[in-house]
Design a protein around this motif. Structure first.
Motif, PDB file in Angstrom:
ATOM      1  N   VAL A 161      41.126  28.230  10.848  1.00 24.21           N
ATOM      2  CA  VAL A 161      40.358  28.014  12.074  1.00 24.21           C
ATOM      3  C   VAL A 161      41.290  27.931  13.276  1.00 24.21           C
ATOM      4  O   VAL A 161      41.025  28.527  14.326  1.00 24.21           O
ATOM      5  N   LEU A 162      42.411  27.215  13.136  1.00 24.24           N
ATOM      6  CA  LEU A 162      43.356  27.125  14.249  1.00 24.24           C
ATOM      7  C   LEU A 162      43.965  28.482  14.576  1.00 24.24           C
ATOM      8  O   LEU A 162      44.222  28.782  15.744  1.00 24.24           O
ATOM      9  N   GLY A 163      44.174  29.319  13.570  1.00 22.08           N
ATOM     10  CA  GLY A 163      44.646  30.682  13.818  1.00 22.08           C
ATOM     11  C   GLY A 163      43.663  31.440  14.693  1.00 22.08           C
ATOM     12  O   GLY A 163      44.048  32.165  15.611  1.00 22.08           O
ATOM     13  N   ARG A 164      42.373  31.257  14.431  1.00 19.93           N
ATOM     14  CA  ARG A 164      41.343  31.898  15.251  1.00 19.93           C
ATOM     15  C   ARG A 164      41.372  31.349  16.679  1.00 19.93           C
ATOM     16  O   ARG A 164      41.297  32.105  17.647  1.00 19.93           O
ATOM     17  N   VAL A 165      41.474  30.033  16.784  1.00 19.95           N
ATOM     18  CA  VAL A 165      41.506  29.390  18.100  1.00 19.95           C
ATOM     19  C   VAL A 165      42.711  29.875  18.894  1.00 19.95           C
ATOM     20  O   VAL A 165      42.595  30.242  20.072  1.00 19.95           O
ATOM     21  N   LEU A 166      43.869  29.895  18.262  1.00 23.70           N
ATOM     22  CA  LEU A 166      45.095  30.300  18.959  1.00 23.70           C
ATOM     23  C   LEU A 166      45.052  31.766  19.369  1.00 23.70           C
ATOM     24  O   LEU A 166      45.546  32.133  20.443  1.00 23.70           O
ATOM     25  N   ALA A 167      44.453  32.615  18.554  1.00 21.45           N
ATOM     26  CA  ALA A 167      44.320  34.035  18.907  1.00 21.45           C
ATOM     27  C   ALA A 167      43.472  34.195  20.155  1.00 21.45           C
ATOM     28  O   ALA A 167      43.788  35.002  21.039  1.00 21.45           O
ATOM     29  N   ARG A 168      42.417  33.444  20.243  1.00 16.08           N
ATOM     30  CA  ARG A 168      41.525  33.530  21.399  1.00 16.08           C
ATOM     31  C   ARG A 168      42.182  32.940  22.638  1.00 16.08           C
ATOM     32  O   ARG A 168      42.074  33.504  23.723  1.00 16.08           O
ATOM     33  N   GLU A 169      42.866  31.795  22.479  1.00 16.00           N
ATOM     34  CA  GLU A 169      43.496  31.143  23.629  1.00 16.00           C
ATOM     35  C   GLU A 169      44.670  31.948  24.178  1.00 16.00           C
ATOM     36  O   GLU A 169      44.976  31.868  25.359  1.00 16.00           O
ATOM     37  N   SER A 170      45.322  32.725  23.317  1.00 12.62           N
ATOM     38  CA  SER A 170      46.483  33.504  23.765  1.00 12.62           C
ATOM     39  C   SER A 170      46.080  34.727  24.574  1.00 12.62           C
ATOM     40  O   SER A 170      46.916  35.339  25.241  1.00 12.62           O
TER      41      SER A 170
END
Length: 184
Positions: A161-170
């Motif tokens: 889930v954090l990988g998804r969040v970080l991809a979107r935030e980047s």
């Protein structure tokens, strides 16, 4: 606090054995050493991910997780020791729910990537998954508390889930698997 290492090499492991936290010696290729060694590797992967730069909330959460992984490694290194509890698993679930709440539902598999921090997060996730498999294998032949396995299972979910969040935030966004792509 227990013994501090003043000398890093002892030569006691030159015969292929290592000392457990209870003072007993075991082969370096044992399932127990594989399990806590892989937890240590997962912890290092999270450290590499944090070095890529992540939002403060994620940094604080994963720094706390690193401390818990150190505790979990100790639990696996000392037969009969308990360090991870049901409340630790519950806290991971609460973080999972919070971070997942703003993400769109998955319709396709996500490819590892989405920027440097996200890609490193996916590497950490896969190593945590391996640590979980090692703990399960160890539990088939020796006592391993179920909280340890559940913690690793939830942590790998959280890292996904954090990988998804970080991809979107980047700004890179998520890359989804295109199973109907052309071959060529």
């Amino acid at each position: 606090m227990g013994n501090r290492l003043s000398k890093i090499y002892t030569r006691t492991g030159d015969d292929g054995s290592t000392g457990l936290g209870d003072g007993s010696r075991i082969g370096k290729d044992s399932l127990r050493v594989e399990a806590y060694g892989t937890v240590d590797e997962a912890n290092a992967c999270i450290g590499v991910m944090l070095a890529a730069g992540v939002p403060d909330g994620v940094r604080d959460l994963l720094t706390s997780v690193q401390h818990q992984l150190f505790d979990l490694g100790g639990e696996l290194c000392i037969p009969g020791h308990a360090a991870i509890g049901d409340d630790d698993v519950t806290r991971l679930e609460q973080h999972l729910d919070r971070y997942n709440a703003d993400l769109p539902p998955l319709k396709e598999f996500i490819l590892p990537g989405g920027g440097e921090a996200s890609a490193r997060c996916h590497v950490a996730r896969t190593v945590v998954r391996r640590a979980e498999r090692c703990a399960v294998a160890l539990a088939r032949v020796e006592d391993v508390r179920p909280q340890a396995v559940r913690y690793l299972n939830r942590l790998s979910d959280l890292l996904f889930v954090l990988g998804r969040v970080l991809a979107r935030e980047s700004g890179h966004g998520e890359v989804t698997w295109q199973h109907e792509r052309r071959r060529g």
